[in-house]
Scaffold this motif. Sequence first.
Motif, PDB file in Angstrom:
ATOM      1  N   UNK A   1       0.870  -1.180   0.000  1.00 59.36           N
ATOM      2  CA  UNK A   1       0.000   0.000   0.000  1.00 59.36           C
ATOM      3  C   UNK A   1       0.904   1.225   0.000  1.00 59.36           C
ATOM      4  N   UNK A   2       0.830   1.979  -1.067  1.00 61.73           N
ATOM      5  CA  UNK A   2       1.713   3.139  -1.158  1.00 61.73           C
ATOM      6  C   UNK A   2       0.895   4.408  -1.377  1.00 61.73           C
ATOM      7  N   UNK A   3       1.557   5.536  -1.397  1.00 59.74           N
ATOM      8  CA  UNK A   3       0.845   6.812  -1.563  1.00 59.74           C
ATOM      9  C   UNK A   3       1.520   7.887  -0.752  1.00 59.74           C
ATOM     10  N   UNK A   4       1.127   9.138  -0.974  1.00 61.81           N
ATOM     11  CA  UNK A   4       1.749  10.251  -0.255  1.00 61.81           C
ATOM     12  C   UNK A   4       1.504  10.181   1.247  1.00 61.81           C
TER      13      UNK A   4
ATOM     14  N   UNK B   1      -5.828  18.069  -3.593  1.00 59.78           N
ATOM     15  CA  UNK B   1      -5.258  18.061  -4.943  1.00 59.78           C
ATOM     16  C   UNK B   1      -3.767  18.374  -4.941  1.00 59.78           C
ATOM     17  N   UNK B   2      -3.307  19.040  -3.869  1.00 64.29           N
ATOM     18  CA  UNK B   2      -1.880  19.368  -3.816  1.00 64.29           C
ATOM     19  C   UNK B   2      -1.029  18.100  -3.703  1.00 64.29           C
ATOM     20  N   UNK B   3      -1.643  16.965  -3.388  1.00 63.10           N
ATOM     21  CA  UNK B   3      -0.859  15.731  -3.285  1.00 63.10           C
ATOM     22  C   UNK B   3      -0.993  14.863  -4.536  1.00 63.10           C
ATOM     23  N   UNK B   4      -1.814  15.277  -5.474  1.00 62.91           N
ATOM     24  CA  UNK B   4      -2.036  14.425  -6.655  1.00 62.91           C
ATOM     25  C   UNK B   4      -0.746  14.245  -7.458  1.00 62.91           C
ATOM     26  N   UNK B   5       0.027  15.330  -7.515  1.00 68.17           N
ATOM     27  CA  UNK B   5       1.264  15.256  -8.287  1.00 68.17           C
ATOM     28  C   UNK B   5       2.192  14.187  -7.714  1.00 68.17           C
ATOM     29  N   UNK B   6       2.313  14.223  -6.387  1.00 66.41           N
ATOM     30  CA  UNK B   6       3.196  13.244  -5.755  1.00 66.41           C
ATOM     31  C   UNK B   6       2.628  11.837  -5.923  1.00 66.41           C
ATOM     32  N   UNK B   7       1.312  11.726  -5.798  1.00 66.83           N
ATOM     33  CA  UNK B   7       0.678  10.415  -5.951  1.00 66.83           C
ATOM     34  C   UNK B   7       0.983   9.845  -7.337  1.00 66.83           C
TER      35      UNK B   7
ATOM     36  N   UNK C   1       3.805   6.266 -10.928  1.00 62.81           N
ATOM     37  CA  UNK C   1       4.595   6.009 -12.131  1.00 62.81           C
ATOM     38  C   UNK C   1       5.935   5.364 -11.808  1.00 62.81           C
ATOM     39  N   UNK C   2       6.475   5.693 -10.657  1.00 58.56           N
ATOM     40  CA  UNK C   2       7.712   5.023 -10.241  1.00 58.56           C
ATOM     41  C   UNK C   2       7.450   3.531 -10.021  1.00 58.56           C
ATOM     42  N   UNK C   3       6.396   3.233  -9.297  1.00 53.94           N
ATOM     43  CA  UNK C   3       6.052   1.829  -9.039  1.00 53.94           C
ATOM     44  C   UNK C   3       5.773   1.091 -10.338  1.00 53.94           C
ATOM     45  N   UNK C   4       5.024   1.743 -11.185  1.00 56.98           N
ATOM     46  CA  UNK C   4       4.612   1.132 -12.429  1.00 56.98           C
ATOM     47  C   UNK C   4       5.824   0.801 -13.300  1.00 56.98           C
ATOM     48  N   UNK C   5       6.813   1.696 -13.221  1.00 56.30           N
ATOM     49  CA  UNK C   5       8.011   1.483 -14.033  1.00 56.30           C
ATOM     50  C   UNK C   5       8.774   0.261 -13.543  1.00 56.30           C
ATOM     51  N   UNK C   6       8.731   0.019 -12.249  1.00 56.97           N
ATOM     52  CA  UNK C   6       9.465  -1.114 -11.696  1.00 56.97           C
ATOM     53  C   UNK C   6       8.686  -2.414 -11.748  1.00 56.97           C
ATOM     54  N   UNK C   7       7.386  -2.309 -11.474  1.00 55.20           N
ATOM     55  CA  UNK C   7       6.627  -3.526 -11.171  1.00 55.20           C
ATOM     56  C   UNK C   7       5.616  -3.869 -12.247  1.00 55.20           C
ATOM     57  N   UNK C   8       5.798  -5.001 -12.877  1.00 53.00           N
ATOM     58  CA  UNK C   8       4.813  -5.412 -13.870  1.00 53.00           C
ATOM     59  C   UNK C   8       3.614  -6.093 -13.214  1.00 53.00           C
ATOM     60  N   UNK C   9       3.341  -5.764 -11.968  1.00 51.86           N
ATOM     61  CA  UNK C   9       2.220  -6.403 -11.274  1.00 51.86           C
ATOM     62  C   UNK C   9       0.987  -5.497 -11.360  1.00 51.86           C
TER      63      UNK C   9
END
Lengths: 181, 270
Positions: free
Chosen positions: A10-13, A99-105, A110-118
Amino acid sequence: MSAQTVKIVVTGPFNSGKTEFIRSVSEIDVVSTERKITAEAEKVKSTTTVALDFGRITVDDDLMLYLFGTPGQKRFDFMWEILSEGMLGFIVMVDSNRPETFREARSILETFRAYAPTPYVVAANKQDMPDAWDLEDMRVALRLEPKIKLLPCTATNRDTVKAVLLELLYSILEEMEPQHD
Amino acid sequence: MALQGNLRDFTIIQLLNLVHLARKTGLLVIETPEETAQLGFLDGRLTFARLGQEDDGLCTVLYRRHKLTTSQYRQMQSRQTTMGDMELGLILINSDILTMEEIINAVQEMYVEVVRRLFTLIEGFFKFDAEAGLPEYRIPVSIELENLIIEGSRQIQEKEFLQEEIPSLDMALKFSDRQGMDIQKVNLSVEEWKVVSYVNPQNTIKQIAKATKMRDMEIRRIVYSLIQAGLVELIRPTGALPGTVKPMPVQDHDEQRSLVNRLIDRIRSI
Ligand SMILES: Nc1nc2c(ncn2[C@@H]2O[C@H](COP(=O)(O)OP(=O)(O)O)[C@@H](O)[C@H]2O)c(=O)[nH]1
Ligand SMILES: [Mg+2]
């Protein structure tokens, strides 16, 4: 033979509701740790503190599900080794009111997605609050393709947490089906 | 529910992107300590823009753009107080002073000018009201947002912002298959076209940067503008994956399925 273990991350800002989410379904008190992680290359200088949450659901005698909460971005490389082994999929928590956290989210996603094909799903958390953004607007702001599930969530409400976990598991099952184009 | 926040956290470009991709209709109000701006949208296109209390009656707009002589302006201005823009426009067309096209272009230019000025705002409260109507006496125009978004993105200077927006250069790009997205109708610079020519699920952004000899900042800014305009999307490259994940403790397909089904049953029972 010891039980098999699988992980859902479970990840997120910060403050998006990761700890609350895990707490809602974990059968043990959520262990929140401030881990000091030291980069090998710069051992002398800097240690970075990473907050990790840890929850557990016993499935049966042979299977254990661990829920890991992680902020997901800082010192990602180091976290990654801990997290990736046995990771079935991940959930990105987003505070629908901020909404100020959407960018970080999005950046975490995208970082996770780049690493994890899950498979992964996105939880639009704190939907119980009056200023929560609509899912449709959040989908665009977070750049989610139509096929990515964006689910309403209130981490303090166990039913919505269960629904998010189930949707992730359904996605994992679907991914296992033979691919048709 | 609310679509509001501060431009510090959610920029004008991101708002235009949201309106554009979600094809929104409504009025966006932006308030800063100095002034208030209003942008009207219909199905994701700009139909109205106003900054502060500026006189933006049709005659004034046309006069400022040198479409009316001073005497024409004086003559028409006396009517401006009682007539709407539509009516004034018809009079100008019927008396062969201006064509409809000239009038529409002038109004569009003025709206675009307002949006350009908003690009420089770094702070301000915004609120999108899907219920609010637009003044009916206005000249109806409809401006596509892609070009504005790309134009605004070109001005981004903060390295940190772009790094957060495009965190990984290991991702690839694909053309959006959204309806109505047409790269041909967008005004791209030479550099932007170069990047577009390499868009392909097999090329990572890093590879595109290398092929086009672009610096980090430059490639990030261009990729960002294309994404915001809804023309391309980030995807995982079809080539090698940077990370390795071993998701399952079991390899057999049926065993894997059974494992996930056991998890599902267990979660349902909580
Ligand atoms: N109203 C509301 N508050 C929530 C919700 N989820 C979390 N919170 C609160 O938001 C704050 C941050 O949550 P936490 O789980 O600590 O966030 P984390 O930093 O991501 O672990 C806490 O005060 C929570 O009680 C929710 O769905 N609704
Ligand atoms: Mg926490």
